[in-house]
Scaffold this motif. Sequence first.
Motif: not given
Length: 267
Positions: A95-97, A151-153, A217-219
Amino acid sequence: MRVQADGAQLHVHLRGPEDGPRVLFIHGFPLTGAMWDAQVECLADKWRLIVPDLRGHGASDVGDGQYAIDFFVDDMFTVLDEVSPELPVVGCGLSMGGYILLRAFEREPARFRALVFADTKSTADDDAGRLKRLDAVRKIRKEGTAAYGAAFVTGGVGATARAERPEVVEAVKAMIAANDAHGMVGAQLAMAARTDTTAALRTIQVPTLVIVGEEDTLTPPAVAKAMADAVPGGGRLLPIPKAGHLSPMEAPDLFNRGLRDFLESLP
Ligand code: MLT
């Protein structure tokens, strides 16, 4: 070990034989190098594993809290100069990595002999995405890192792991809660300002593996397939069933098998 970067000391976990082929693992937001623990356990027999905490995350210094993806890239180059000055490495980013890894490749491709992108993308944020990040910044400032983690999880961990692997959910929440709020804000602003690195995918001339949790669902898987397809000759695509955005933590056995097979196949 600690590595002195520009304005911050970085914590870098090293495992595996000193003369082994090197693999650099870059963690996602807002986690730490510990998200790769299962991969480190699996690969430390043969590979030299370089696992930094990005500045502002885990045991690395926060510095001034003013981050850009290119500053994270600078930090990764500083780490590589210290740990692997001559040998190119396999880069693996989630992800960000993955944003950091692809930008690092775009700037200095000769540093990498293979690339692994997990649950990530090459495009920059659109306007709605940027505004969402600013909401996240407000939330982190107002409510703190633990509330952000809770919330993130709900989207950051896939449905199967949320239902069946509460220990993964708890580990992710604990990692986020322990992070520094300034570091997390700095990383959000860095991601909001990142460039589109899709053109760099089309220049890749080294073996490339793209891994994605089928429940991400994010990427999502379609984004991973587009990344693999953009690599000349085709990147290898590895969808992981019953895993979401944090596939190396949620389905470590399948992730490790795919990653190990890929590393074994490298010339
Ligand atoms: C991550 O896991 O690194 C984040 O979801 C990336 C992002 O917010 O774009």
